[in-house]
Design a protein around this motif. Structure first.
Motif, PDB file in Angstrom:
ATOM      1  N   GLU A 337       0.832  -1.192   0.000  1.00 54.17           N
ATOM      2  CA  GLU A 337       0.000   0.000   0.000  1.00 54.17           C
ATOM      3  C   GLU A 337       0.875   1.255   0.000  1.00 54.17           C
ATOM      4  O   GLU A 337       2.085   1.185   0.231  1.00 54.17           O
ATOM      5  N   GLU A 338       0.228   2.409  -0.236  1.00 54.00           N
ATOM      6  CA  GLU A 338       0.988   3.646  -0.381  1.00 54.00           C
ATOM      7  C   GLU A 338       1.824   3.973   0.853  1.00 54.00           C
ATOM      8  O   GLU A 338       2.982   4.381   0.746  1.00 54.00           O
ATOM      9  N   ALA A 339       1.232   3.778   2.020  1.00 60.42           N
ATOM     10  CA  ALA A 339       1.967   4.088   3.249  1.00 60.42           C
ATOM     11  C   ALA A 339       3.195   3.203   3.388  1.00 60.42           C
ATOM     12  O   ALA A 339       4.273   3.663   3.780  1.00 60.42           O
ATOM     13  N   ALA A 340       3.063   1.917   3.075  1.00 59.99           N
ATOM     14  CA  ALA A 340       4.192   0.988   3.175  1.00 59.99           C
ATOM     15  C   ALA A 340       5.283   1.343   2.171  1.00 59.99           C
ATOM     16  O   ALA A 340       6.480   1.208   2.463  1.00 59.99           O
ATOM     17  N   ILE A 341       4.898   1.800   0.994  1.00 57.88           N
ATOM     18  CA  ILE A 341       5.883   2.208  -0.010  1.00 57.88           C
ATOM     19  C   ILE A 341       6.679   3.416   0.491  1.00 57.88           C
ATOM     20  O   ILE A 341       7.913   3.451   0.386  1.00 57.88           O
TER      21      ILE A 341
END
Length: 480
Positions: A337-341
């Motif tokens: 997900e965007e946060a993990a990226i």
């Protein structure tokens, strides 16, 4: 309602990772219990936990962490006494239920494929939190797991290939290449993973994927080396090949296997390590075939230095950027997900800054610098992941990916093929040592992060013992 990226980054008020909650305390209360005298219901609960464990193991979670989270799921449904064993790719669970009639219940599940899918990992992490909070009954948990298995990822192939393409370009920059080499590295990574995607549809064993990947990593390097000479711009083919090897190594479980060994699962670690060495041998065989074909076509590659050069401060900003971008691109390819990226980018940047700015320029030993860099990755990734409620596995694996020893493996293989056995084996064993330093450093950094952010341990037996001792002393004083 789907939350915005800003809301997901902020998380909730309780900044406790799922694994921390699983290891430090039992569920607060059993809000969705099952009939523990009914073998059917108990087996169904154990199967839910085993399916969650399958997702965790398939995405690089260590066996010890997966066991802790599986037990959290069973305890949340009232099944507190359940034996869990994970060996390589099998999950075995056993419980004895009933009163006078002691009935054993056993569940066995096989993890059929190790493939990074961080979207599933995050969904499983959220499901564990919901189960532990008592908000998800067993029948709903089964439906959620079915949805996780069937849920499609939008633009799956495009995202997969784009992520690895950017990663190949970023690794080429990390290894000291210019923008032209970054383009060549990106094209090489695209071809490698594109061919592997086609082969995966025909159930060809992964060993041959690695052979073809090593071959494909070599041919473009030879072709572009010959072409660049005609336009007056020289590329370094060894760095292009090394970037392709790093892309291939990222899909293996070399660091993950060492993580299992460090955290107390030697059998699982040995099996995964052997499988990884076998696939790495396939990569080396493919590169050797590529070198042979290149010579036959009259596009020979120049000799390389058998010992890697020490990075300098020149272009250190590009190396840090390449490292951070490679980690983020790998997270994209694994459907994070965007946060993990974003967290993977920041984590790798922190580790690279320590490595290239504060350690290597001052003459620190390369292995010590690698271990310190991995420690920073584990610590920073662990802290930030807990702050944003992201599984620490994602930041740990993605954060160390740019430091995989693709260059060392290629140099060692090249030396062996040119009958320089001592130099070649020295480089190969050095590459293994780098992977061990990465694994050890990231485990230690994650351990420190867990100590800093974990909730207080709940030790009920010690508490009960202390209360009983005090009560007995009080009774003795009252009798006097």
């Amino acid at each position: 309602m789907k939350r915005s990226l800003r809301d997901r980054l902020r998380g909730s008020g309780q900044r406790v990772a799922t694994i921390d909650a699983a290891r430090t305390s039992p569920p607060p209360s059993v809000l969705a219990p099952v009939d523990l005298t009914d073998p059917t219901q108990v087996a169904a609960v154990m199967m839910i936990a085993a399916r969650i464990g399958e997702i965790l193991i398939a995405n690089g979670t260590t066996s010890s962490d997966a066991i802790a989270q599986i037990r959290t799921v069973t305890s949340s449904y009232g099944l507190h006494y359940c034996h869990v064993d994970i060996t390589v790719n099998t999950i075995t669970m056993n419980a004895v239920i009933g009163g006078e009639d002691r009935t054993p219940v056993t569940v066995f599940r096989v993890v059929t494929r190790i493939s990074e899918n961080y979207h599933k990992l995050q969904e499983a992490d959220r499901l564990i939190r919901s189960i532990r909070a008592g908000a998800t009954r067993p029948e709903l948990a089964e439906k959620i797991l079915d949805d996780i298995d069937r849920s499609p990822i939008p633009w799956r192939n495009t995202r997969f290939l784009a992520g690895y393409t950017v990663m190949g370009a970023a690794v080429a920059i990390l290894l000291g290449g210019d923008w032209l080499m970054a383009v060549v590295g990106g094209i090489t990574a695209f071809l490698i993973m594109g061919f592997n995607k086609v082969l995966s549809r025909n159930d060809l064993p992964y060993f041959f994927h690695c052979v073809l990947g090593g071959f494909v990593a070599t041919i473009p390097a030879a072709v572009f080396y010959d072409f660049s000479a005609s336009i007056g711009h020289t590329i370094v083919p060894s760095q292009v090949i090394a970037s392709g090897i790093v892309v291939l190594l990222a899909g293996l479980t070399l660091v993950q296997s060492l993580l299992d060994g460090i955290t107390g699962s030697p059998v699982t670690a040995s099996a995964r390590f052997f499988n990884t060495l076998l696939n790495t041998g396939g990569i080396i065989a493919g590169v050797a075939m590529g070198l042979y074909v290149s010579n036959l076509l009259g596009v020979g590659l120049p000799p390389i230095e058998t010992m890697p050069g020490k990075p300098s401060l020149d272009g250190v900003g590009f190396r840090i950027f390449g490292s951070a971008t490679a980690a983020a691109a790998f997270a994209v390819a694994c459907f994070a997900e965007e946060a993990a990226i974003l967290v993977s980018f920041v984590t790798a940047a922190a580790g690279s800054t320590i490595y290239y700015v504060f350690l290597i320029p001052f003459g620190t030993d390369r292995f010590m610098a690698t271990a310190a860099c991995a420690t920073v990755v584990g610590l920073a990734g662990g802290l930030i992941a807990r702050r944003f409620l992201i599984s620490p596995v994602i930041t740990a694996v993605a954060g160390v990916t740019p430091f995989l020893p693709g260059s060392g493996i290629y140099r060692g293989m090249y030396a062996v093929l040119n009958e320089q056995m001592v130099v070649g084996m020295n480089n190969i064993f050095s590459a293994i040592a780098v992977c061990m330093a990465l694994a050890g450093g990231v485990v230690f950094g994650e351990w420190v992060a867990r100590r800093l952010r974990a909730p207080q341990h709940y030790l009920p037996y010690r508490a009960f013992k202390r209360v009983g001792r005090v009560t007995f002393q009080q009774i003795q004083r009252a009798l006097r």
